[in-house]
Design a protein around this motif. Structure first.
Motif, PDB file in Angstrom:
ATOM      1  N   VAL A 108       0.857  -1.185   0.000  1.00 47.97           N
ATOM      2  CA  VAL A 108       0.000   0.000   0.000  1.00 47.97           C
ATOM      3  C   VAL A 108       0.888   1.228   0.000  1.00 47.97           C
ATOM      4  CG1 VAL A 108      -1.770   1.282   1.263  1.00 47.97           C
ATOM      5  CG2 VAL A 108      -1.818  -1.214   1.251  1.00 47.97           C
ATOM      6  N   ARG A 109       0.607   2.143  -0.930  1.00 47.28           N
ATOM      7  CA  ARG A 109       1.385   3.380  -0.979  1.00 47.28           C
ATOM      8  C   ARG A 109       0.525   4.510  -1.516  1.00 47.28           C
ATOM      9  NH1 ARG A 109       3.877   4.779  -6.096  1.00 47.28           N
ATOM     10  NH2 ARG A 109       3.293   3.271  -7.680  1.00 47.28           N
ATOM     11  N   VAL A 110       0.940   5.728  -1.177  1.00 44.51           N
ATOM     12  CA  VAL A 110       0.273   6.928  -1.652  1.00 44.51           C
ATOM     13  C   VAL A 110       1.197   7.620  -2.633  1.00 44.51           C
ATOM     14  CG1 VAL A 110      -0.644   9.198  -0.978  1.00 44.51           C
ATOM     15  CG2 VAL A 110      -1.043   7.202   0.480  1.00 44.51           C
ATOM     16  N   ARG A 111       0.625   8.073  -3.738  1.00 43.38           N
ATOM     17  CA  ARG A 111       1.401   8.835  -4.717  1.00 43.38           C
ATOM     18  C   ARG A 111       0.589  10.069  -5.115  1.00 43.38           C
ATOM     19  NH1 ARG A 111       0.770   5.066 -10.122  1.00 43.38           N
ATOM     20  NH2 ARG A 111      -1.396   5.644 -10.570  1.00 43.38           N
ATOM     21  N   ARG A 160      -4.555  15.258  -7.875  1.00 44.49           N
ATOM     22  CA  ARG A 160      -5.039  14.375  -6.825  1.00 44.49           C
ATOM     23  C   ARG A 160      -3.906  13.538  -6.239  1.00 44.49           C
ATOM     24  NH1 ARG A 160      -8.834   9.962  -9.954  1.00 44.49           N
ATOM     25  NH2 ARG A 160      -7.204   8.530 -10.593  1.00 44.49           N
ATOM     26  N   PHE A 161      -4.155  13.083  -5.020  1.00 42.49           N
ATOM     27  CA  PHE A 161      -3.319  12.082  -4.385  1.00 42.49           C
ATOM     28  C   PHE A 161      -4.069  10.768  -4.523  1.00 42.49           C
ATOM     29  CE2 PHE A 161      -1.962  15.965  -2.355  1.00 42.49           C
ATOM     30  CZ  PHE A 161      -0.595  15.808  -2.182  1.00 42.49           C
ATOM     31  N   GLU A 162      -3.343   9.696  -4.795  1.00 41.12           N
ATOM     32  CA  GLU A 162      -3.956   8.379  -4.981  1.00 41.12           C
ATOM     33  C   GLU A 162      -3.362   7.394  -3.983  1.00 41.12           C
ATOM     34  OE1 GLU A 162      -4.507   8.621  -9.819  1.00 41.12           O
ATOM     35  OE2 GLU A 162      -2.649   7.762  -9.031  1.00 41.12           O
ATOM     36  N   ILE A 163      -4.188   6.451  -3.553  1.00 40.94           N
ATOM     37  CA  ILE A 163      -3.687   5.350  -2.738  1.00 40.94           C
ATOM     38  C   ILE A 163      -3.777   4.094  -3.580  1.00 40.94           C
ATOM     39  CG2 ILE A 163      -5.889   4.888  -1.556  1.00 40.94           C
ATOM     40  CD1 ILE A 163      -3.943   4.375   0.975  1.00 40.94           C
ATOM     41  N   GLY A 205      -8.193   4.420  -4.389  1.00 40.30           N
ATOM     42  CA  GLY A 205      -8.906   5.631  -4.030  1.00 40.30           C
ATOM     43  C   GLY A 205      -8.081   6.861  -4.323  1.00 40.30           C
ATOM     44  N   TYR A 206      -8.712   8.018  -4.124  1.00 43.21           N
ATOM     45  CA  TYR A 206      -8.009   9.281  -4.385  1.00 43.21           C
ATOM     46  C   TYR A 206      -8.679  10.414  -3.625  1.00 43.21           C
ATOM     47  CZ  TYR A 206     -11.914  10.016  -7.575  1.00 43.21           C
ATOM     48  OH  TYR A 206     -13.178  10.153  -8.091  1.00 43.21           O
ATOM     49  N   THR A 207      -7.936  11.479  -3.442  1.00 38.63           N
ATOM     50  CA  THR A 207      -8.472  12.724  -2.936  1.00 38.63           C
ATOM     51  C   THR A 207      -8.040  13.834  -3.887  1.00 38.63           C
ATOM     52  OG1 THR A 207      -8.762  14.165  -1.002  1.00 38.63           O
ATOM     53  CG2 THR A 207      -6.573  13.183  -1.279  1.00 38.63           C
ATOM     54  N   ASP A 208      -9.021  14.547  -4.404  1.00 36.54           N
ATOM     55  CA  ASP A 208      -8.750  15.652  -5.325  1.00 36.54           C
ATOM     56  C   ASP A 208      -8.244  16.858  -4.551  1.00 36.54           C
ATOM     57  OD1 ASP A 208      -9.765  14.323  -7.643  1.00 36.54           O
ATOM     58  OD2 ASP A 208     -11.806  14.880  -7.076  1.00 36.54           O
ATOM     59  N   TYR A 209      -7.466  17.712  -5.224  1.00 40.71           N
ATOM     60  CA  TYR A 209      -7.041  18.963  -4.611  1.00 40.71           C
ATOM     61  C   TYR A 209      -6.849  20.020  -5.683  1.00 40.71           C
ATOM     62  CZ  TYR A 209      -2.205  18.215  -6.194  1.00 40.71           C
ATOM     63  OH  TYR A 209      -1.080  18.028  -6.957  1.00 40.71           O
TER      64      TYR A 209
END
Length: 96
Positions: A7-10, A17-20, A28-32
């Motif tokens: 498991v890693r975040v990029r 966005r950041f993705e896991i 998953g992801y979080t938009d920014y």
């Protein structure tokens, strides 16, 4: 998350966005978006249903907030998950 999973975040800056990733699959992801006022807004966080209930959203948002802090930016958490994360983790509140 199991010990056998990778498991890693990029960060995908082009997509904003950041993705896991779990075993190199985007779970998953979080938009920014970054404003000109030194504030990074997080409007949306998603984890695919097949990856739900494993703490991935918290790991994703925690790392995204740390990167934001390291870059000297503040956070506008318009995403309810990000706002809730900040409320539950007082150390991350300094970026809000």
């Amino acid at each position: 998350m199991s010990a056998s999973e990778n498991v890693r975040v990029r960060r995908d800056a082009a997509a904003g966005r950041f993705e896991i990733l779990v075993d190199e699959v985007v779970a998953g992801y979080t938009d920014y978006s970054d404003g000109t006022d030194g504030v990074r807004e997080f409007p949306h966080t998603v984890v695919a249903s097949e990856f739900g209930g494993r703490g991935l959203a918290g790991k994703l948002v925690g790392e995204a907030l740390q990167v934001t802090k390291d870059e000297g930016l503040r956070v506008r958490p318009s995403c309810s998950f990000v706002a809730g994360y900040i409320d539950k983790h007082p150390g991350s509140a300094e970026v809000a």
